[in-house]
Design a protein around this motif. Structure first.
Motif, PDB file in Angstrom:
ATOM      1  N   THR A 179     -28.900 -41.649 -13.875  1.00 58.56           N
ATOM      2  CA  THR A 179     -29.926 -41.392 -12.868  1.00 58.56           C
ATOM      3  C   THR A 179     -30.085 -39.888 -12.636  1.00 58.56           C
ATOM      4  O   THR A 179     -30.901 -39.250 -13.281  1.00 58.56           O
ATOM      5  CB  THR A 179     -29.573 -42.114 -11.560  1.00 58.56           C
ATOM      6  OG1 THR A 179     -28.232 -41.765 -11.149  1.00 58.56           O
ATOM      7  CG2 THR A 179     -29.666 -43.626 -11.733  1.00 58.56           C
ATOM      8  N   PHE A 180     -29.296 -39.333 -11.714  1.00 64.40           N
ATOM      9  CA  PHE A 180     -29.395 -37.891 -11.460  1.00 64.40           C
ATOM     10  C   PHE A 180     -28.018 -37.352 -11.105  1.00 64.40           C
ATOM     11  O   PHE A 180     -27.041 -38.105 -11.045  1.00 64.40           O
ATOM     12  CB  PHE A 180     -30.418 -37.584 -10.349  1.00 64.40           C
ATOM     13  CG  PHE A 180     -30.185 -38.319  -9.056  1.00 64.40           C
ATOM     14  CD1 PHE A 180     -29.461 -37.745  -8.035  1.00 64.40           C
ATOM     15  CD2 PHE A 180     -30.711 -39.596  -8.857  1.00 64.40           C
ATOM     16  CE1 PHE A 180     -29.250 -38.423  -6.836  1.00 64.40           C
ATOM     17  CE2 PHE A 180     -30.525 -40.275  -7.669  1.00 64.40           C
ATOM     18  CZ  PHE A 180     -29.777 -39.688  -6.656  1.00 64.40           C
ATOM     19  N   SER A 181     -27.947 -36.061 -10.898  1.00 66.58           N
ATOM     20  CA  SER A 181     -26.675 -35.353 -10.776  1.00 66.58           C
ATOM     21  C   SER A 181     -25.804 -35.859  -9.645  1.00 66.58           C
ATOM     22  O   SER A 181     -26.275 -36.079  -8.525  1.00 66.58           O
ATOM     23  CB  SER A 181     -26.950 -33.859 -10.565  1.00 66.58           C
ATOM     24  OG  SER A 181     -25.745 -33.153 -10.301  1.00 66.58           O
ATOM     25  N   GLU A 182     -24.513 -36.052  -9.943  1.00 68.59           N
ATOM     26  CA  GLU A 182     -23.522 -36.270  -8.895  1.00 68.59           C
ATOM     27  C   GLU A 182     -23.141 -34.911  -8.310  1.00 68.59           C
ATOM     28  O   GLU A 182     -23.377 -33.872  -8.914  1.00 68.59           O
ATOM     29  CB  GLU A 182     -22.285 -36.954  -9.479  1.00 68.59           C
ATOM     30  CG  GLU A 182     -22.573 -38.307 -10.107  1.00 68.59           C
ATOM     31  CD  GLU A 182     -21.355 -38.891 -10.798  1.00 68.59           C
ATOM     32  OE1 GLU A 182     -20.343 -38.175 -10.899  1.00 68.59           O
ATOM     33  OE2 GLU A 182     -21.426 -40.052 -11.243  1.00 68.59           O
ATOM     34  N   VAL A 183     -22.550 -34.931  -7.127  1.00 64.45           N
ATOM     35  CA  VAL A 183     -22.125 -33.678  -6.498  1.00 64.45           C
ATOM     36  C   VAL A 183     -20.755 -33.300  -7.039  1.00 64.45           C
ATOM     37  O   VAL A 183     -19.821 -34.097  -7.019  1.00 64.45           O
ATOM     38  CB  VAL A 183     -22.086 -33.811  -4.964  1.00 64.45           C
ATOM     39  CG1 VAL A 183     -21.519 -32.533  -4.331  1.00 64.45           C
ATOM     40  CG2 VAL A 183     -23.479 -34.085  -4.425  1.00 64.45           C
ATOM     41  N   GLU A 184     -20.639 -32.070  -7.533  1.00 68.61           N
ATOM     42  CA  GLU A 184     -19.417 -31.594  -8.158  1.00 68.61           C
ATOM     43  C   GLU A 184     -18.732 -30.532  -7.289  1.00 68.61           C
ATOM     44  O   GLU A 184     -19.329 -29.989  -6.368  1.00 68.61           O
ATOM     45  CB  GLU A 184     -19.731 -31.006  -9.536  1.00 68.61           C
ATOM     46  CG  GLU A 184     -20.491 -31.954 -10.456  1.00 68.61           C
ATOM     47  CD  GLU A 184     -20.952 -31.256 -11.722  1.00 68.61           C
ATOM     48  OE1 GLU A 184     -20.488 -30.119 -11.988  1.00 68.61           O
ATOM     49  OE2 GLU A 184     -21.777 -31.839 -12.457  1.00 68.61           O
ATOM     50  N   HIS A 185     -17.488 -30.256  -7.623  1.00 70.09           N
ATOM     51  CA  HIS A 185     -16.743 -29.187  -6.950  1.00 70.09           C
ATOM     52  C   HIS A 185     -17.048 -27.868  -7.633  1.00 70.09           C
ATOM     53  O   HIS A 185     -17.101 -27.786  -8.858  1.00 70.09           O
ATOM     54  CB  HIS A 185     -15.243 -29.465  -7.014  1.00 70.09           C
ATOM     55  CG  HIS A 185     -14.397 -28.326  -6.512  1.00 70.09           C
ATOM     56  ND1 HIS A 185     -14.284 -28.014  -5.172  1.00 70.09           N
ATOM     57  CD2 HIS A 185     -13.642 -27.411  -7.178  1.00 70.09           C
ATOM     58  CE1 HIS A 185     -13.492 -26.967  -5.035  1.00 70.09           C
ATOM     59  NE2 HIS A 185     -13.089 -26.583  -6.229  1.00 70.09           N
ATOM     60  N   ILE A 186     -17.244 -26.833  -6.840  1.00 68.57           N
ATOM     61  CA  ILE A 186     -17.473 -25.502  -7.400  1.00 68.57           C
ATOM     62  C   ILE A 186     -16.313 -24.599  -6.982  1.00 68.57           C
ATOM     63  O   ILE A 186     -15.904 -24.585  -5.812  1.00 68.57           O
ATOM     64  CB  ILE A 186     -18.822 -24.924  -6.926  1.00 68.57           C
ATOM     65  CG1 ILE A 186     -19.077 -23.577  -7.598  1.00 68.57           C
ATOM     66  CG2 ILE A 186     -18.899 -24.818  -5.419  1.00 68.57           C
ATOM     67  CD1 ILE A 186     -20.492 -23.052  -7.379  1.00 68.57           C
ATOM     68  N   ALA A 187     -15.760 -23.867  -7.931  1.00 69.66           N
ATOM     69  CA  ALA A 187     -14.621 -22.996  -7.648  1.00 69.66           C
ATOM     70  C   ALA A 187     -15.070 -21.807  -6.804  1.00 69.66           C
ATOM     71  O   ALA A 187     -16.149 -21.249  -6.999  1.00 69.66           O
ATOM     72  CB  ALA A 187     -13.999 -22.513  -8.951  1.00 69.66           C
ATOM     73  N   SER A 188     -14.238 -21.431  -5.829  1.00 68.17           N
ATOM     74  CA  SER A 188     -14.542 -20.277  -4.983  1.00 68.17           C
ATOM     75  C   SER A 188     -13.642 -19.109  -5.363  1.00 68.17           C
ATOM     76  O   SER A 188     -12.503 -19.296  -5.771  1.00 68.17           O
ATOM     77  CB  SER A 188     -14.329 -20.634  -3.503  1.00 68.17           C
ATOM     78  OG  SER A 188     -12.994 -21.053  -3.282  1.00 68.17           O
TER      79      SER A 188
END
Length: 223
Positions: free
Chosen positions: A149-158
């Motif tokens: 379907t569409f993008s899942e929410v991912e973790h972004i490194a800080s």
């Protein structure tokens, strides 16, 4: 024969090249025909990241033809449906969290396109729920992110990480190392016990098979 060999080689090469191309984790948007209309739904910004501003992206078209000029998601669409924000409501949910009601806003200069701003705070699948009516047609549709379907929410490194985050990560790493050491110790101990049992069994069998002293020798000792 040579021509067939060349064609076969090209086919194998093409397959290898396709295998090397990384597949996208999800399609850009989901396209769904709902009665007299076509919905194109996804995140406004993909890939989507937790704790980063984003929005629902909704494109509506009359009928089952909803072509986007230029092949991307930002171009003008054919047969756009306008004023849907006046009769359509939207909400977002994830996991066991309560749904959050959002406001659909038309995109300036882009007929048939709407957005609803929010900040996803968790990673994982998100569901966009649209309810209401479109020119008298009842709408109650859910769109959930995923591989098809569409993008899942991912973790972004800080960067740089905060002190608390660094300390917590270090503590987690230490706990993981301790657990690994425990697991290794249990494994080694189990192997040692198994080897010991095998050795003991071998010794018992050897003792049972050991030949007894001859009778003649005992008699000579008595004499």
């Amino acid at each position: 024969m040579r021509k067939r060999l060349i064609i076969s080689s090209l086919g194998v090469l093409a397959a290898l090249l396709l295998a090397l191309i990384p597949l996208s984790s999800a399609s850009a948007h989901e396209v769904r025909h709902v009665g007299n209309y076509t919905f194109i739904v996804g995140f406004l910004n993909e890939p989507a990241y937790a704790n980063t501003q984003n929005a629902i992206s909704l494109t509506l078209c009359n009928g089952k033809t909803c072509q986007i000029a230029g092949g991307g998601d930002d171009g003008p669409v054919s047969n756009p449906l306008n004023d849907a924000d006046k009769s359509l409501k939207a909400e977002v949910s994830t996991g066991g969290s309560a749904p959050l009601a959002l406001t659909l806003t038309p995109v300036d200069g882009a007929p048939g396109k709407y957005t609803a701003d929010f900040i996803p705070t968790k990673t994982g699948d998100y569901t966009f729920h649209f309810t209401g009516t479109l020119n008298g047609q009842k709408i109650d549709e859910k769109f959930t992110s995923g591989p098809n379907t569409f993008s899942e929410v991912e973790h972004i490194a800080s960067y740089p990480a905060s002190q608390g985050t660094t300390s917590q990560q270090g503590n987690n790493d230490l706990q993981a190392q301790i657990q690994d050491a425990k697991n290794t110790g249990v494994l080694v101990g189990s192997l040692g016990a198994l080897i010991g049992l095998i050795g003991l069994g071998t010794a018992v069998v050897a003792l049972r098979r050991r030949p007894a002293a001859s009778t003649g020798s005992d008699e000579s000792l008595r004499g």
